[in-house]
Design an enzyme around this catalytic site. Structure first.
Site, short mmCIF file in Angstrom:
data_model
loop_
_atom_site.label_atom_id
_atom_site.label_comp_id
_atom_site.label_asym_id
_atom_site.label_seq_id
_atom_site.Cartn_x
_atom_site.Cartn_y
_atom_site.Cartn_z
N GLU A 217 0.85 -1.19 0.00
CA GLU A 217 0.00 0.00 0.00
C GLU A 217 0.88 1.24 0.00
O GLU A 217 2.10 1.16 0.22
CB GLU A 217 -0.88 0.04 1.25
CG GLU A 217 -1.93 -1.03 1.32
CD GLU A 217 -2.72 -0.99 2.64
OE1 GLU A 217 -3.83 -1.52 2.66
OE2 GLU A 217 -2.19 -0.44 3.63
N HIS A 256 -5.33 1.95 6.56
CA HIS A 256 -4.49 1.66 7.71
C HIS A 256 -3.74 2.90 8.18
O HIS A 256 -3.50 3.83 7.42
CB HIS A 256 -3.48 0.55 7.36
CG HIS A 256 -4.13 -0.72 6.96
ND1 HIS A 256 -3.78 -1.42 5.82
CD2 HIS A 256 -5.14 -1.43 7.52
CE1 HIS A 256 -4.52 -2.51 5.72
NE2 HIS A 256 -5.35 -2.53 6.74
#
Length: 301
Positions: A217, A256
């Site tokens: 990510e 996140h």
């Protein structure tokens, strides 16, 4: 073979008497993991499932079970640093850190102590570690039947910053007729205990892992670290990666806590460029995982 844990690994669960601790411990035991002890301060002398003793400290558990090698820490974030340092002090070498959003300073201290102890801390905010058909720490799969369906034994390792996508990667590998050696959910916080590079070095040394698939990510530098591992020659097996967050703008948080682009760094584009230039296979969609991994393995063999 596997990395980090296998069917012989003896495990202690720190926080075993709490709601999450009970849930995860039951899943692990039912899936075949050798959970031999639990720890909850003040609950020493209790029994879990009528057969697993609970101790007040990890040191007491280690004294009673000298072969203890791994711990799952499932305690509130404010207690996570003390619990992890206690496990390290007792000589535990693999620690799964489930709590999320630990204070950065706490996690930096954990990382420093883990390096001194030559131990592996996976997390925080880690969904788990699972060596297919052998053992698990945490909650990958959610249920035993799903664990056995999605994580069939095989020769492909998994590294993922996302819990859901750890299982998705495994699903697509199984769908393609492949399987999993060990899956590691590294966690999505800004600072994690074990880097992608370190895990790739472990997979490189595992004779029964032929390739690794990974989900990355935006934010952080672990994907770039993986690219450097390839350039340095410490990882020579096929690496197939999907990087999420291609359309994310600077300053946007992506799910996140550690997935955020800041000051022009940590973008999906920079990660993809680094990985491709090093020789990794970067895909655009999760449903490519199976076919591209199978193709890479055919070229190797």
């Amino acid at each position: 073979m596997a990395i980090l844990i296998d069917e012989t690994t003896e495990v202690v669960v720190q926080g075993i008497t709490g709601r999450e601790g009970r849930l995860r411990a039951n899943l692990m035991i039912d899936g075949g993991t050798k959970v031999v002890a639990g720890v909850t301060p003040g609950r020493g002398g209790d029994m879990f499932r009528n057969s697993i003793p609970v101790y007040d400290t990890v040191a007491a558990a280690k004294e009673a079970h000298p072969n203890l090698a791994a711990s799952m820490v499932v305690v509130p974030p404010a207690s996570a640093k003390d619990a992890t340092l206690e496990a390290l002090a007792a000589g535990i070498k693999v620690i799964h850190l489930m709590p999320e959003r630990l204070p950065h300073q706490d996690m930096l201290e954990i990382i420093a102590w883990a390096r001194k102890a030559n131990a592996y801390v996976i997390g925080p905010n880690s969904p788990g570690i699972l060596s297919a058909g052998k053992a698990s720490l945490g909650g990958l799969g959610g249920r035993v039947d799903m664990m056995r369906t999605a994580f069939k034994p095989g020769r492909v390792g998994i590294i993922s910053r996302s819990g859901g996508n750890t299982m998705t990667l495994a699903y697509y590998l199984v769908k393609a007729g492949l399987g999993v050696s060990t899956a590691v959910g590294v966690g999505g916080d800004a600072f994690i205990g074990t880097s992608w590079r370190t895990l790739l070095e472990l997979f490189e040394a595992d004779s029964e892992t032929d390739a690794v698939v990974a989900y990355g990510e935006i934010g952080g530098t672990n994907e770039e670290g993986a690219a450097q591992a390839i350039r340095d020659g410490v990882f020579t097996k096929p690496l197939i990666v999907l990087v999420g967050g291609v359309a994310a703008r600077e300053g946007m948080r992506f799910g996140h806590a550690g997935a955020i682009i800041s000051a022009g760094s940590g973008s999906a584009t920079s990660k993809i460029e680094a990985l491709r230039s090093a020789g990794a296979i970067v895909i655009d969609h999760l449903d490519e995982i199976g076919s591209r991994t199978a193709h890479a393995l055919r070229k190797v063999h």
